[in-house]
Design a protein around this motif. Sequence first.
Motif, PDB file in Angstrom:
ATOM      1  N   UNK A 186       0.834  -1.193   0.000  1.00 56.95           N
ATOM      2  CA  UNK A 186       0.000   0.000   0.000  1.00 56.95           C
ATOM      3  C   UNK A 186       0.876   1.252   0.000  1.00 56.95           C
ATOM      4  N   UNK A 187       0.724   2.147  -0.995  1.00 52.09           N
ATOM      5  CA  UNK A 187       1.430   3.429  -0.922  1.00 52.09           C
ATOM      6  C   UNK A 187       1.003   4.203   0.331  1.00 52.09           C
ATOM      7  N   UNK A 188       1.938   4.964   0.886  1.00 54.05           N
ATOM      8  CA  UNK A 188       1.651   5.703   2.110  1.00 54.05           C
ATOM      9  C   UNK A 188       2.325   7.069   2.074  1.00 54.05           C
ATOM     10  N   UNK A 189       1.924   7.943   2.991  1.00 60.89           N
ATOM     11  CA  UNK A 189       2.443   9.308   3.027  1.00 60.89           C
ATOM     12  C   UNK A 189       3.394   9.529   4.180  1.00 60.89           C
ATOM     13  N   UNK A 190       4.251  10.527   4.014  1.00 58.31           N
ATOM     14  CA  UNK A 190       5.218  10.893   5.050  1.00 58.31           C
ATOM     15  C   UNK A 190       5.344  12.413   5.069  1.00 58.31           C
ATOM     16  N   UNK A 191       5.187  13.011   6.248  1.00 59.85           N
ATOM     17  CA  UNK A 191       5.268  14.460   6.373  1.00 59.85           C
ATOM     18  C   UNK A 191       6.678  14.955   6.095  1.00 59.85           C
ATOM     19  N   UNK A 192       6.770  16.079   5.382  1.00 61.87           N
ATOM     20  CA  UNK A 192       8.056  16.725   5.123  1.00 61.87           C
ATOM     21  C   UNK A 192       8.122  18.080   5.817  1.00 61.87           C
ATOM     22  N   UNK A 193       7.148  18.948   5.554  1.00 64.53           N
ATOM     23  CA  UNK A 193       7.148  20.280   6.166  1.00 64.53           C
ATOM     24  C   UNK A 193       5.748  20.868   6.106  1.00 64.53           C
ATOM     25  N   UNK A 194       5.536  21.918   6.905  1.00 55.67           N
ATOM     26  CA  UNK A 194       4.256  22.624   6.918  1.00 55.67           C
ATOM     27  C   UNK A 194       4.532  24.110   7.147  1.00 55.67           C
ATOM     28  N   UNK A 195       4.044  24.938   6.246  1.00 59.46           N
ATOM     29  CA  UNK A 195       4.145  26.395   6.384  1.00 59.46           C
ATOM     30  C   UNK A 195       2.765  26.944   6.719  1.00 59.46           C
ATOM     31  N   UNK A 196       2.670  27.646   7.848  1.00 60.98           N
ATOM     32  CA  UNK A 196       1.392  28.156   8.332  1.00 60.98           C
ATOM     33  C   UNK A 196       1.276  29.649   8.052  1.00 60.98           C
ATOM     34  N   UNK A 197       0.097  30.045   7.596  1.00 60.95           N
ATOM     35  CA  UNK A 197      -0.255  31.458   7.457  1.00 60.95           C
ATOM     36  C   UNK A 197      -1.649  31.594   8.059  1.00 60.95           C
ATOM     37  N   UNK A 198      -1.797  32.460   9.052  1.00 58.71           N
ATOM     38  CA  UNK A 198      -3.097  32.523   9.713  1.00 58.71           C
ATOM     39  C   UNK A 198      -3.403  33.922  10.211  1.00 58.71           C
ATOM     40  N   UNK A 199      -4.689  34.166  10.344  1.00 60.15           N
ATOM     41  CA  UNK A 199      -5.199  35.408  10.916  1.00 60.15           C
ATOM     42  C   UNK A 199      -6.071  35.039  12.104  1.00 60.15           C
ATOM     43  N   UNK A 200      -5.692  35.510  13.313  1.00 60.35           N
ATOM     44  CA  UNK A 200      -6.430  35.238  14.540  1.00 60.35           C
ATOM     45  C   UNK A 200      -7.053  36.542  15.033  1.00 60.35           C
ATOM     46  N   UNK A 201      -8.345  36.483  15.363  1.00 63.50           N
ATOM     47  CA  UNK A 201      -9.002  37.701  15.833  1.00 63.50           C
ATOM     48  C   UNK A 201     -10.262  37.335  16.596  1.00 63.50           C
ATOM     49  N   UNK A 202     -10.758  38.295  17.356  1.00 65.13           N
ATOM     50  CA  UNK A 202     -12.025  38.126  18.059  1.00 65.13           C
ATOM     51  C   UNK A 202     -13.165  38.539  17.138  1.00 65.13           C
ATOM     52  N   UNK A 203     -14.222  37.720  17.021  1.00 63.76           N
ATOM     53  CA  UNK A 203     -15.359  38.110  16.172  1.00 63.76           C
ATOM     54  C   UNK A 203     -15.990  39.425  16.612  1.00 63.76           C
ATOM     55  N   UNK A 204     -15.950  39.701  17.932  1.00 60.95           N
ATOM     56  CA  UNK A 204     -16.453  40.969  18.465  1.00 60.95           C
ATOM     57  C   UNK A 204     -15.257  41.768  18.964  1.00 60.95           C
ATOM     58  N   UNK A 205     -14.865  42.834  18.279  1.00 60.82           N
ATOM     59  CA  UNK A 205     -13.663  43.581  18.665  1.00 60.82           C
ATOM     60  C   UNK A 205     -13.708  43.991  20.138  1.00 60.82           C
TER      61      UNK A 205
END
Length: 240
Positions: A186-205
């Motif tokens: 069975x072919x399988x996967x292996x993690x190499x890297x992960x680049x994160x880009x995110x915006x975190x905020x409160x829905x009510x300022x």
Amino acid sequence: MSSQYFPDVIPCPVEAKSLTPLKDERATPCIIPPPARPILKVPAVLAETTIQIVVEANIPLNPPASEIKRVFKDVFLTQCKLVPVRFGEEICNDAVRSVTKAKLFIEGYIRKDIEYATVNCDDVIRDRIATVPFSGFTDLTSDDFFLLPILGDSSESRSRFNNPKNHDNPRLDKYFFENNVFYNEQPYGELVSANFYELDFSPCPAGVGESFDTLREKIVVDLTLKVLQVRQVRVTALGL
């Protein structure tokens, strides 16, 4: 020299000990001479691809936060399956087919460790662990593969007989069966890297001195992984 540079009492001491160096010397490994061109069974890299994952999540905070300090992130894969959808030439006495196109299904989650402060001036830094699930698929074609996956066929056949008393009718109580089963890697996967880009905020300022109990996150992850399959390969032995 002033005694302030060499205080009589060392502040905040902890237990420690000096280590004694140990002698080591090079060891000679025992190597059994292989054939001129041995066959090895090893994981072979089929493809390496970068998949962009886009998710949005609302994370409740209890107690409420007044300021987000730090966010640490990791990706965990719970599923990585390659499903062939197109085949090429047959190899190995026409028993094995090469895969020229496939769907790669992935599933997993982003584990987030959120550190935040509350409105209390003398409160401790709070910690919130959250897991954000994701799932999806992508196409892999022959241009994406370094090495085409292979898939062996299984077959099943049945032979029937005439009725000896009436050759116009078949026998329903007599059959010859033949089965051929190929057990694939069975072919399988292996993690190499992960680049994160995110915006975190409160829905009510929330203003200065105010708190919020929900953190909304819009996350983009460029996830790079390898697709591998255990294969038999013939190699040229060096140094013989």
